[in-house]
Design an enzyme around this catalytic site. Sequence first.
Site, PDB file in Angstrom:
ATOM      1  CB  SER A 153      24.132   2.474   6.398  1.00  0.00           C
ATOM      2  OG  SER A 153      24.032   2.906   5.086  1.00  0.00           O
ATOM      3  CG  HIS A 190      22.568   7.882   7.715  1.00  0.00           C
ATOM      4  ND1 HIS A 190      21.720   7.049   8.391  1.00  0.00           N
ATOM      5  CD2 HIS A 190      22.793   7.284   6.517  1.00  0.00           C
ATOM      6  CE1 HIS A 190      21.460   5.989   7.658  1.00  0.00           C
ATOM      7  NE2 HIS A 190      22.085   6.118   6.510  1.00  0.00           N
ATOM      8  CD  GLU A 217      19.462   7.868  11.522  1.00  0.00           C
ATOM      9  OE1 GLU A 217      18.614   7.215  12.140  1.00  0.00           O
ATOM     10  OE2 GLU A 217      20.440   7.319  10.955  1.00  0.00           O
ATOM     11  CG  ASN A 228      19.911   1.975   8.371  1.00  0.00           C
ATOM     12  OD1 ASN A 228      18.848   2.056   7.763  1.00  0.00           O
ATOM     13  ND2 ASN A 228      21.038   2.459   7.888  1.00  0.00           N
TER      14      ASN A 228
HETATM   15  N1  3HC Z   1      15.186   8.338  -6.819  1.00  0.00           N
HETATM   16  C1  3HC Z   1      14.866   9.643  -6.820  1.00  0.00           C
HETATM   17  N2  3HC Z   1      13.578  10.085  -6.754  1.00  0.00           N
HETATM   18  C2  3HC Z   1      12.609   9.166  -6.733  1.00  0.00           C
HETATM   19  C3  3HC Z   1      12.886   7.774  -6.749  1.00  0.00           C
HETATM   20  C4  3HC Z   1      14.244   7.368  -6.807  1.00  0.00           C
HETATM   21  N3  3HC Z   1      14.603   6.085  -6.796  1.00  0.00           N
HETATM   22  N4  3HC Z   1      11.709   7.121  -6.716  1.00  0.00           N
HETATM   23  C5  3HC Z   1      10.742   8.046  -6.680  1.00  0.00           C
HETATM   24  N5  3HC Z   1      11.282   9.269  -6.677  1.00  0.00           N
HETATM   25  C6  3HC Z   1      10.578  10.544  -6.594  1.00  0.00           C
HETATM   26  C7  3HC Z   1       9.649  10.772  -7.762  1.00  0.00           C
HETATM   27  O1  3HC Z   1      10.318  11.445  -8.832  1.00  0.00           O
HETATM   28  C8  3HC Z   1       8.584  11.639  -7.136  1.00  0.00           C
HETATM   29  O2  3HC Z   1       9.048  12.985  -7.050  1.00  0.00           O
HETATM   30  P1  3HC Z   1       8.032  14.212  -7.193  1.00  0.00           P
HETATM   31  O3  3HC Z   1       7.011  14.033  -6.091  1.00  0.00           O
HETATM   32  O4  3HC Z   1       8.886  15.419  -6.984  1.00  0.00           O
HETATM   33  O5  3HC Z   1       7.448  14.103  -8.547  1.00  0.00           O
HETATM   34  C9  3HC Z   1       8.470  11.128  -5.702  1.00  0.00           C
HETATM   35  O6  3HC Z   1       9.709  10.471  -5.443  1.00  0.00           O
HETATM   36  C10 3HC Z   1       7.327  10.184  -5.521  1.00  0.00           C
HETATM   37  O7  3HC Z   1       7.516   9.164  -6.482  1.00  0.00           O
HETATM   38  P2  3HC Z   1       6.337   8.293  -7.103  1.00  0.00           P
HETATM   39  O8  3HC Z   1       5.060   9.053  -7.017  1.00  0.00           O
HETATM   40  O9  3HC Z   1       6.774   7.776  -8.429  1.00  0.00           O
HETATM   41  O10 3HC Z   1       6.351   7.010  -6.217  1.00  0.00           O
HETATM   42  P3  3HC Z   1       5.916   6.809  -4.756  1.00  0.00           P
HETATM   43  O11 3HC Z   1       4.898   7.802  -4.310  1.00  0.00           O
HETATM   44  O12 3HC Z   1       5.617   5.380  -4.728  1.00  0.00           O
HETATM   45  O13 3HC Z   1       7.239   7.102  -3.882  1.00  0.00           O
HETATM   46  C11 3HC Z   1       9.259   6.468  -2.844  1.00  0.00           C
HETATM   47  C12 3HC Z   1       8.434   6.421  -4.126  1.00  0.00           C
HETATM   48  C13 3HC Z   1       9.601   7.906  -2.519  1.00  0.00           C
HETATM   49  C14 3HC Z   1      10.528   5.662  -3.088  1.00  0.00           C
HETATM   50  C15 3HC Z   1       8.376   5.846  -1.690  1.00  0.00           C
HETATM   51  O14 3HC Z   1       7.917   4.588  -2.094  1.00  0.00           O
HETATM   52  C16 3HC Z   1       9.107   5.724  -0.384  1.00  0.00           C
HETATM   53  O15 3HC Z   1       9.260   6.682   0.358  1.00  0.00           O
HETATM   54  N6  3HC Z   1       9.552   4.484  -0.040  1.00  0.00           N
HETATM   55  C17 3HC Z   1      10.228   4.189   1.211  1.00  0.00           C
HETATM   56  C18 3HC Z   1      11.683   4.530   1.087  1.00  0.00           C
HETATM   57  C19 3HC Z   1      12.434   4.289   2.375  1.00  0.00           C
HETATM   58  O16 3HC Z   1      11.939   3.746   3.350  1.00  0.00           O
HETATM   59  N7  3HC Z   1      13.719   4.699   2.362  1.00  0.00           N
HETATM   60  C20 3HC Z   1      14.605   4.515   3.470  1.00  0.00           C
HETATM   61  C21 3HC Z   1      15.478   3.341   3.234  1.00  0.00           C
HETATM   62  S1  3HC Z   1      16.681   3.111   4.486  1.00  0.00           S
HETATM   63  C22 3HC Z   1      17.961   4.068   4.007  1.00  0.00           C
HETATM   64  O17 3HC Z   1      17.982   4.710   2.989  1.00  0.00           O
HETATM   65  C23 3HC Z   1      19.105   4.091   4.939  1.00  0.00           C
HETATM   66  C24 3HC Z   1      20.405   3.809   4.243  1.00  0.00           C
HETATM   67  O18 3HC Z   1      21.441   3.919   5.212  1.00  0.00           O
HETATM   68  C25 3HC Z   1      20.453   2.453   3.594  1.00  0.00           C
END
Ligand code: 3HC
Length: 269
Positions: A106, A127, A139, A177
């Site tokens: 990350s 990434h 990335e 990040n």
């Molecule tokens: N794991 C796997 N799949 C997931 C999941 C999880 N934890 N949560 C939701 N999903 C899937 C669902 O199965 C669904 O798939 P489908 O469309 O194929 O049926 C899809 O995502 C949409 O899910 P939901 O309709 O239940 O829920 P939302 O529409 O609220 O979406 C979310 C959930 C995709 C997590 C959305 O809220 C989101 O994009 N959040 C922001 C996430 C973000 O910013 N991530 C970046 C973090 S930083 C990072 O990762 C960097 C690293 O270095 C730390």
Amino acid sequence: MAAGIAEVAARGGIRAIIRARSEASLASALKQINGGLSRQVEKGKLDVAERDRILANISTTTDLRKLSDCDIIIESVVEDLTTKQELFRELDVIAKPSAILATNTSTLSVVEMAKVTKRPDQVCGIHFFNPATVLPLVEIVRPITASDDTISLATEFVRAIGKDGVQVLDRAGFIVNALLFPYLNNAIRMLDAGTASMEDIDTAMKGGCNFPMGPFALLDLVGLDTSLSILETLHASFGDDNFAPHPRLRELVAHGRLGRKTKAGFYVY
Ligand code: 3HC
């Protein structure tokens, strides 16, 4: 994250091997993949034949040597440079000479991993973002040592698995990040100052900025231990106090409240 990366590769028609140290970790990775794919079949988003094709592309092992024929190896172990360097030393010995060694780190410095290998020109960052099966971005991180061929191959791989690749230099936090974590850290400061409740801060950022989730829900999704280590690395690298991890984050991590994965973080699940 490793399970998500393997699933994404398998969907793109690439054979993927997940390597973990224990059978228990492998079983939990396969459970995650099977669960996600089965939910998609139930929702009618994936047919059974396609699910089986994806699953057939995934195999597992506890033996690192089984990766000796891989073209690209993406490590996704704990965010600790010493652990990653040890793994890169081992991978350098077992991987075939043409293989690219990539890190899903990350924030850590990719060149620090490249330099412990005898193929620093074939090391880069690839990434992914949480959840890797859903978020389109990858990335592609270019350390000063990487060759153009390595970056081209990594870019080709990212395109083949249907993700949107962006190229970035090997600076702590890369693009996402470095911009995201001061925001998340400042949300904790705002909560601590009593400006608003956690729920209202999350509601505000969703409704006011159209973000899919608020900062506290996102911290819990990423993992509070991962978030703490990202902020520590950013703070050490840039010396900017916006990156200094808020004490409340340290406190929650010390109490084992790591977010969704432990069923409790800022929220209880
Ligand atoms: N794991 C796997 N799949 C997931 C999941 C999880 N934890 N949560 C939701 N999903 C899937 C669902 O199965 C669904 O798939 P489908 O469309 O194929 O049926 C899809 O995502 C949409 O899910 P939901 O309709 O239940 O829920 P939302 O529409 O609220 O979406 C979310 C959930 C995709 C997590 C959305 O809220 C989101 O994009 N959040 C922001 C996430 C973000 O910013 N991530 C970046 C973090 S930083 C990072 O990762 C960097 C690293 O270095 C730390």
